[in-house]
Design a protein around this motif. Structure first.
Motif, short mmCIF file in Angstrom:
data_model
loop_
_atom_site.label_atom_id
_atom_site.label_comp_id
_atom_site.label_asym_id
_atom_site.label_seq_id
_atom_site.Cartn_x
_atom_site.Cartn_y
_atom_site.Cartn_z
N CYS A 187 0.84 -1.13 0.09
CA CYS A 187 -0.13 0.13 0.13
C CYS A 187 0.68 1.22 -0.21
O CYS A 187 1.33 1.97 0.97
N PRO A 188 1.55 1.53 -1.08
CA PRO A 188 2.45 2.55 -1.20
C PRO A 188 1.98 4.04 -0.57
O PRO A 188 0.91 4.40 -0.80
N GLY A 189 2.88 4.50 0.39
CA GLY A 189 2.45 5.75 1.03
C GLY A 189 1.82 5.51 2.51
O GLY A 189 1.64 6.43 3.20
N ARG A 226 -16.87 -2.59 -10.54
CA ARG A 226 -16.02 -1.51 -10.31
C ARG A 226 -15.32 -0.84 -11.44
O ARG A 226 -15.28 0.39 -11.63
N LEU A 227 -14.64 -1.70 -12.27
CA LEU A 227 -13.62 -1.29 -13.14
C LEU A 227 -14.57 -0.53 -14.12
O LEU A 227 -13.98 0.65 -14.40
N ALA A 257 -8.85 -1.30 -10.63
CA ALA A 257 -10.30 -1.59 -9.88
C ALA A 257 -10.13 -1.51 -8.59
O ALA A 257 -10.98 -1.07 -7.90
N THR A 258 -9.05 -1.94 -7.69
CA THR A 258 -9.00 -2.33 -6.75
C THR A 258 -8.30 -1.16 -5.78
O THR A 258 -8.23 -1.36 -4.68
N ARG A 259 -7.47 -0.13 -6.59
CA ARG A 259 -6.73 0.74 -5.75
C ARG A 259 -7.43 1.69 -4.98
O ARG A 259 -8.74 1.97 -5.27
#
Length: 264
Positions: free
Chosen positions: A49-51, A174-175, A262-264
């Motif tokens: 989970c960058p950041g 979602r996409l 889609a999942t970010r």
């Protein structure tokens, strides 16, 4: 990937495992998440989970429990909820309280009872139990990975359901809601645990449906492996080579790239 409106085909909704099993997994994953976070400094970075730090990840989980609760209480997408712990409240307490309050609502209503959700294919209380079970699992894996821990594992039946949810809800619903599509036509069969899904993406259409494993294996590209491996691969949490990719590798790569969007 281009952003445009597109035709979407999604066949079927709801879990492929018993709701009682998902409720059991939900509770177990909360405990695993808390146990993993206890052994780490709150400021520990979470590479998947960058950041984010461990504290950010745990707070996020506590926050989504409150989002789900607000959906169920208000009957619509919430605008406001308690996004962070109260003054003096620990992240652990924030997660535990959010889980307890949500479970009280879920346990009071049967999983098939109608409820407000953000997926037209499944407007039931069971949607939220399933969604929270998988969200907690993925972020538990994130926290364990941040600490260099060996993953606690995901039971095969729960992981199979997670594969189904990732493809049907996130890729299939979602996409396109985000207005995203593939740049080349490609069909991918996803196979695990004796089940199959046929996924296609391209300039004109995004489609996913459940199918026989034998049909999925006839696709131009086939992604296969154990349920846990495929589940975490779809969520971008698994290492390269954790699943088997046969045939059109570019189509499989496009599927993974679209899943990440889609999942970010």
């Amino acid at each position: 990937m281009a952003a445009v409106a597109e035709t979407v085909t999604v066949a079927g909704g709801g879990p492929v495992v018993d709701h009682r099993r998902l409720a059991e997994a939900f509770g177990a994953e909360v405990t695993l998440l808390i146990e993993a976070s206890r052994g780490l400094a709150p400021e520990t970075p979470v590479p998947t989970c960058p950041g984010w730090t461990v504290a950010d990840t745990v707070r996020h989980v506590g926050s989504i429990y409150r989002v789900a609760q607000a959906w169920l209480i208000d009957g619509q997408r919430p605008r406001e909820w308690q996004r962070v712990p109260a003054p003096g409240q620990s992240e652990e307490s924030y997660v535990r309280q959010g889980y307890a309050d949500l479970r009280e609502i879920l346990d009071f209503h049967g999983p098939d009872r109608p409820a407000a959700t953000w997926w037209p294919e499944d407007r039931t209380y069971g949607f939220w139990c399933r969604r929270m079970a998988h969200d907690t699992t993925v972020h538990r894996v994130d926290v364990e990975g941040a600490g260099g821990m060996t993953w606690s594992g995901v039971a095969a039946d729960v992981a199979r359901d997670g594969v189904d949810e990732a493809l049907m809800l996130w890729f299939g619903h979602r996409l396109p809601r985000l207005g995203l599509r593939g740049t080349r036509a490609g069909e991918v069969g996803v196979c695990t645990g004796g089940r199959g899904w046929l996924v296609s993406a391209g300039p004109d259409e995004t489609a996913v449906r459940r199918c026989r494993e034998s049909e999925a294996r006839d696709a131009a590209a086939v992604v296969s492996g154990g349920p846990e491996a495929v589940y975490l691969w779809l969520w971008g949490r698994n290492r390269p080579g954790a699943v088997d990719v046969a045939g059109d590798e570019d189509a499989a790569g496009q599927l993974l790239a679209l899943m990440r969007l889609a999942t970010r």
